[in-house]
Design a protein around this motif. Structure first.
Motif, PDB file in Angstrom:
ATOM      1  N   CYS A 137      20.583   1.550  -6.894  1.00 41.29           N
ATOM      2  CA  CYS A 137      20.434   2.084  -5.533  1.00 41.29           C
ATOM      3  C   CYS A 137      19.786   1.055  -4.630  1.00 41.29           C
ATOM      4  N   SER A 138      20.097  -0.213  -4.865  1.00 44.04           N
ATOM      5  CA  SER A 138      19.406  -1.283  -4.137  1.00 44.04           C
ATOM      6  C   SER A 138      19.813  -1.365  -2.677  1.00 44.04           C
ATOM      7  N   LEU A 139      20.982  -0.839  -2.333  1.00 46.52           N
ATOM      8  CA  LEU A 139      21.434  -0.928  -0.951  1.00 46.52           C
ATOM      9  C   LEU A 139      20.813   0.185  -0.119  1.00 46.52           C
ATOM     10  N   GLN A 140      19.706  -0.137   0.526  1.00 40.79           N
ATOM     11  CA  GLN A 140      18.977   0.859   1.303  1.00 40.79           C
ATOM     12  C   GLN A 140      18.700   0.314   2.697  1.00 40.79           C
ATOM     13  N   ARG A 141      18.521   1.244   3.616  1.00 42.08           N
ATOM     14  CA  ARG A 141      18.130   0.888   4.966  1.00 42.08           C
ATOM     15  C   ARG A 141      16.985   1.800   5.362  1.00 42.08           C
ATOM     16  N   ARG A 142      15.831   1.226   5.624  1.00 43.43           N
ATOM     17  CA  ARG A 142      14.635   2.013   5.927  1.00 43.43           C
ATOM     18  C   ARG A 142      14.442   3.129   4.904  1.00 43.43           C
ATOM     19  N   ASN A 143      14.538   2.754   3.653  1.00 44.30           N
ATOM     20  CA  ASN A 143      14.341   3.675   2.527  1.00 44.30           C
ATOM     21  C   ASN A 143      15.376   4.793   2.461  1.00 44.30           C
ATOM     22  N   GLN A 144      16.452   4.671   3.228  1.00 45.38           N
ATOM     23  CA  GLN A 144      17.570   5.612   3.095  1.00 45.38           C
ATOM     24  C   GLN A 144      18.656   4.912   2.281  1.00 45.38           C
ATOM     25  N   ILE A 164       0.881  -1.167   0.000  1.00 49.74           N
ATOM     26  CA  ILE A 164       0.000   0.000   0.000  1.00 49.74           C
ATOM     27  C   ILE A 164       0.916   1.214   0.000  1.00 49.74           C
ATOM     28  N   LYS A 165       0.750   2.080  -0.974  1.00 48.58           N
ATOM     29  CA  LYS A 165       1.626   3.249  -1.093  1.00 48.58           C
ATOM     30  C   LYS A 165       0.788   4.524  -1.078  1.00 48.58           C
ATOM     31  N   ALA A 166       1.355   5.582  -0.535  1.00 47.91           N
ATOM     32  CA  ALA A 166       0.673   6.871  -0.481  1.00 47.91           C
ATOM     33  C   ALA A 166       0.857   7.590  -1.807  1.00 47.91           C
ATOM     34  N   LEU A 220      -2.510   0.559  -4.626  1.00 50.63           N
ATOM     35  CA  LEU A 220      -1.970  -0.774  -4.334  1.00 50.63           C
ATOM     36  C   LEU A 220      -1.023  -1.238  -5.439  1.00 50.63           C
ATOM     37  N   GLU A 221       0.021  -1.925  -5.031  1.00 47.21           N
ATOM     38  CA  GLU A 221       0.929  -2.571  -5.986  1.00 47.21           C
ATOM     39  C   GLU A 221       1.210  -3.981  -5.501  1.00 47.21           C
ATOM     40  N   LYS A 222       1.447  -4.887  -6.435  1.00 46.69           N
ATOM     41  CA  LYS A 222       1.906  -6.208  -6.048  1.00 46.69           C
ATOM     42  C   LYS A 222       3.268  -6.046  -5.387  1.00 46.69           C
ATOM     43  N   TYR A 223       3.525  -6.835  -4.351  1.00 53.96           N
ATOM     44  CA  TYR A 223       4.829  -6.796  -3.692  1.00 53.96           C
ATOM     45  C   TYR A 223       5.835  -7.557  -4.541  1.00 53.96           C
ATOM     46  N   ILE A 224       6.870  -6.882  -4.956  1.00 55.06           N
ATOM     47  CA  ILE A 224       7.938  -7.521  -5.732  1.00 55.06           C
ATOM     48  C   ILE A 224       8.990  -8.008  -4.733  1.00 55.06           C
ATOM     49  N   GLU A 225       9.265  -9.328  -4.781  1.00 58.69           N
ATOM     50  CA  GLU A 225      10.216  -9.910  -3.827  1.00 58.69           C
ATOM     51  C   GLU A 225      11.659  -9.583  -4.228  1.00 58.69           C
ATOM     52  N   TYR A 231      20.279  -6.232  -2.920  1.00 55.88           N
ATOM     53  CA  TYR A 231      18.835  -6.198  -3.118  1.00 55.88           C
ATOM     54  C   TYR A 231      18.191  -5.817  -1.798  1.00 55.88           C
ATOM     55  N   THR A 232      16.880  -5.648  -1.814  1.00 48.07           N
ATOM     56  CA  THR A 232      16.129  -5.353  -0.596  1.00 48.07           C
ATOM     57  C   THR A 232      16.526  -6.315   0.505  1.00 48.07           C
ATOM     58  N   ASN A 233      16.617  -5.852   1.702  1.00 45.58           N
ATOM     59  CA  ASN A 233      16.938  -6.703   2.851  1.00 45.58           C
ATOM     60  C   ASN A 233      18.386  -7.174   2.879  1.00 45.58           C
ATOM     61  N   ARG A 280      15.562  -5.136  -7.364  1.00 46.73           N
ATOM     62  CA  ARG A 280      16.641  -4.152  -7.421  1.00 46.73           C
ATOM     63  C   ARG A 280      16.002  -2.811  -7.730  1.00 46.73           C
ATOM     64  N   HIS A 281      16.564  -1.768  -7.129  1.00 50.82           N
ATOM     65  CA  HIS A 281      16.109  -0.400  -7.395  1.00 50.82           C
ATOM     66  C   HIS A 281      17.080   0.194  -8.416  1.00 50.82           C
ATOM     67  N   ILE A 282      16.603   0.309  -9.656  1.00 52.08           N
ATOM     68  CA  ILE A 282      17.444   0.828 -10.737  1.00 52.08           C
ATOM     69  C   ILE A 282      16.805   2.115 -11.254  1.00 52.08           C
ATOM     70  N   PHE A 333      12.859   2.457 -11.447  1.00 56.35           N
ATOM     71  CA  PHE A 333      12.276   1.147 -11.758  1.00 56.35           C
ATOM     72  C   PHE A 333      12.591   0.160 -10.640  1.00 56.35           C
ATOM     73  N   LEU A 334      11.707  -0.824 -10.484  1.00 60.10           N
ATOM     74  CA  LEU A 334      12.064  -2.034  -9.743  1.00 60.10           C
ATOM     75  C   LEU A 334      12.322  -3.117 -10.781  1.00 60.10           C
ATOM     76  N   VAL A 335      13.319  -3.952 -10.536  1.00 55.57           N
ATOM     77  CA  VAL A 335      13.615  -5.073 -11.427  1.00 55.57           C
ATOM     78  C   VAL A 335      13.514  -6.349 -10.604  1.00 55.57           C
TER      79      VAL A 335
HETATM   80  C1  MV4 Z   1       8.479  -1.684  -3.599  1.00 50.13           C
HETATM   81  C2  MV4 Z   1       9.070  -2.856  -3.118  1.00 50.13           C
HETATM   82  C3  MV4 Z   1       8.443  -4.051  -3.408  1.00 50.13           C
HETATM   83  N1  MV4 Z   1       7.297  -4.068  -4.127  1.00 50.13           N
HETATM   84  N2  MV4 Z   1       7.330  -1.741  -4.314  1.00 50.13           N
HETATM   85  C4  MV4 Z   1      10.074   2.008  -3.267  1.00 50.13           C
HETATM   86  C5  MV4 Z   1      10.908   3.148  -2.996  1.00 50.13           C
HETATM   87  C6  MV4 Z   1      12.197   2.599  -2.590  1.00 50.13           C
HETATM   88  N3  MV4 Z   1      12.912   3.507  -1.776  1.00 50.13           N
HETATM   89  C7  MV4 Z   1      11.839   1.312  -1.901  1.00 50.13           C
HETATM   90  N4  MV4 Z   1      10.706   0.880  -2.585  1.00 50.13           N
HETATM   91  C8  MV4 Z   1      10.209  -0.368  -2.696  1.00 50.13           C
HETATM   92  N5  MV4 Z   1       9.034  -0.477  -3.387  1.00 50.13           N
HETATM   93  C9  MV4 Z   1       6.760  -2.911  -4.561  1.00 50.13           C
HETATM   94  N6  MV4 Z   1       5.615  -2.957  -5.250  1.00 50.13           N
HETATM   95  C10 MV4 Z   1      10.255  -2.768  -2.385  1.00 50.13           C
HETATM   96  C11 MV4 Z   1      10.844  -1.519  -2.163  1.00 50.13           C
HETATM   97  C12 MV4 Z   1      12.058  -1.503  -1.404  1.00 50.13           C
HETATM   98  C13 MV4 Z   1      13.313  -1.695  -2.030  1.00 50.13           C
HETATM   99  C14 MV4 Z   1      13.422  -1.855  -3.409  1.00 50.13           C
HETATM  100  C15 MV4 Z   1      14.641  -2.042  -4.014  1.00 50.13           C
HETATM  101  C16 MV4 Z   1      15.797  -2.108  -3.233  1.00 50.13           C
HETATM  102  C17 MV4 Z   1      15.731  -1.940  -1.877  1.00 50.13           C
HETATM  103  C18 MV4 Z   1      14.487  -1.729  -1.240  1.00 50.13           C
HETATM  104  C19 MV4 Z   1      14.419  -1.539   0.146  1.00 50.13           C
HETATM  105  C20 MV4 Z   1      13.200  -1.352   0.731  1.00 50.13           C
HETATM  106  C21 MV4 Z   1      12.034  -1.337  -0.037  1.00 50.13           C
END
Ligand code: MV4
Length: 449
Positions: free
Chosen positions: A229-236, A157-159, A199-204, A437-439, A207-209, A276-278
């Motif tokens: 920019c995939s290396l993030q912590r709490r969206n930072q 769920i996104k604002a 709403l968006e499907k959650y992408i597992e 990647y995320t996490n 990568r944030h490209i 983009f998300l990949v």
């Molecule tokens: C997502 C996601 C999974 N599914 N959206 C959006 C903004 C960016 N800062 C983080 N975002 C995400 N949006 C959907 N539909 C996962 C993230 C995300 C993320 C994405 C790529 C790399 C690292 C991330 C860390 C936390 C969240």
């Protein structure tokens, strides 16, 4: 070309913009809060105007004072940098009505891209792939359930007024969906004054490209390739690199062309970013567009040789792009570490204070964008960035080894910084293989941080 520009920002980005102006032979006007009298951007500018108290609301967000400072100094243009007023359409509009050129895109485009639901609709019509999700905003719980059932759980769920991950919520089933929607709405209302959600499907493990865009006011649009920019912590974001180890030439070309189409759909000019998300199968999806110069722009400058801030200024002065798409080539590899005055061992809690000795690294391939100098006090009023350390190498291993060398060379006395954390990331075997990647931080750095 302009003869005088007001820089409506502080810190390293104000310094970065002043440097670009000096290279273009443009006079600069700095603005500063009472907490920033001794700041480097004030020292480097030709003139400086105090615009209010230490809290950003009284100074760097104080629109009347900034417009007055520009009028009084007869500045012809305002560069907003990032953060503060950079994506405030009202401010951009007010600049124009005062006969001051806003160095950025059209105010209507800022407004449009700030509304993530409208941005999705616009680029979708241009054939840009979106993360599967709701068609527009979701207005009721029943509608959310229908969308979630059709795309499948988990859902995000996104604002609509959010972006950059602010106000995001995850729901794994119908029960948690209700709570996630209620919380997301409340948070969005409080943070942005707008409860609209989608709403968006959650992408597992995506990568944030993101693709860097440049467009001129004659409709020419190019991309300067991607940043990972995939290396993030709490969206930072903590560390960014260019190019991305995930993309091959074919995928880079396809994503780059789509990014240009997305920008074209908005009649975009100035510098901007298409995010983009990949996913694991190399499917890519548009998530949002940023209408400003970004913190991480230097890594793109290092691999393309194009000065993004100077281009922004030239574009705002009405000049046409001097680069065609075929002129843009990736040379080598660049990594940026955001060095913050934060305690990685204490949940990255901000640790502002007065620096003692401060000695920046140098040597081959190293660039430091910073506004800190010896004995400078980092104020608790603003973000805690100390420096952006950028390392360039002929390839990724060389960029990594230079970054490691430069992090060890950096002397920042009396401050707790994220340097030890960055060194741990660079030493991590998964990072070295390009697996970010995320996490990543949660899964791969758990034992250390
Ligand atoms: C997502 C996601 C999974 N599914 N959206 C959006 C903004 C960016 N800062 C983080 N975002 C995400 N949006 C959907 N539909 C996962 C993230 C995300 C993320 C994405 C790529 C790399 C690292 C991330 C860390 C936390 C969240």
């Amino acid at each position: 070309m302009f003869s005088r520009i007001l820089v409506a920002n502080r810190g390293e980005i104000a310094v970065r913009i002043i440097r670009a102006c000096k290279e273009l032979g443009i006079e600069t006007v700095a603005v500063f809060s009472v907490a920033d009298r001794d700041s480097l951007h004030v020292k480097l500018a030709d003139q400086a105007v105090c615009i209010g108290g230490a809290p950003a609301k009284q100074s760097y967000l104080n629109i009347p004072n900034i417009i007055a400072a520009a009028n009084n100094t007869r500045a012809e243009a305002i560069h907003p940098g990032y953060g503060f007023l950079a994506e405030n359409a009202y401010f951009a509009e007010l600049c124009e009505t005062n006969g001051i050129k806003f160095i950025g895109p059209d105010p209507q485009v800022i407004e449009l891209m700030g509304d993530k639901v409208k941005a999705r609709e616009l680029v979708k019509a241009a054939g840009v792939p979106l993360v599967p999700g709701s068609d527009g905003a979701v207005t009721s719980f029943n509608e959310a359930v229908r969308v979630a059932d059709s795309i499948g759980y988990p859902v995000m769920i996104k604002a609509s007024a959010g972006g950059g991950g602010r106000g995001m919520r995850l729901a794994h089933n119908k029960v948690s969906l209700r709570e996630a929607i209620d919380t997301a709405r409340m948070e969005a209302g409080a943070a942005f004054g707008n409860e609209e959600i989608y709403l968006e499907k959650y992408i597992e493990e995506p990568r944030h490209i993101e693709f860097q865009i440049l467009g001129d006011e004659s409709g020419n649009i190019i991309h300067l390739t991607e940043r990972d920019c995939s290396l993030q912590r709490r969206n930072q974001k903590l560390l960014e690199e260019a190019p991305s180890s995930l993309l091959d030439e074919d995928l880079r070309h396809r994503m780059g062309s789509i990014a240009v189409e997305a920008a074209r759909a908005a009649n975009y000019y100035s510098a901007g970013t298409i995010e983009f998300l990949v996913d694991k199968n190399y499917n890519f999806y548009f998530i949002e567009m940023n209408t400003r110069v970004q913190v991480e722009h230097p890594i793109t400058e290092m691999v393309t040789g194009i000065d993004i801030v100077k281009e922004q200024i030239r574009i705002a002065a009405g000049e046409k792009l001097t680069y065609r798409q075929e002129d843009v080539k990736i040379n080598g590899w660049a990594i940026e570490c955001r060095i913050n005055a934060e305690d990685p061992l204490n949940d990255f809690r901000p640790a502002p204070g007065t620096v003692g000795q401060y000695l920046i690294p140098g040597g081959p391939g190293i660039r430091v964008d910073s506004s800190v100098y010896p004995n400078y006090t980092i104020s608790p009023y603003y973000d805690s960035m100390v420096a952006k350390l950028v390392a360039w190498g002929n390839d990724r291993p060389e960029a990594i080894s230079r970054m490691r060398r430069a992090l060890n060379e950096f002397i920042i006395e009396n401050l707790t910084t994220t340097i030890p954390f960055h060194l741990k990331v660079l030493d991590n075997a998964f990072f070295q293989k390009g697996e970010v990647y995320t996490n990543f931080i949660q899964r791969r750095m758990n034992n250390e941080f």
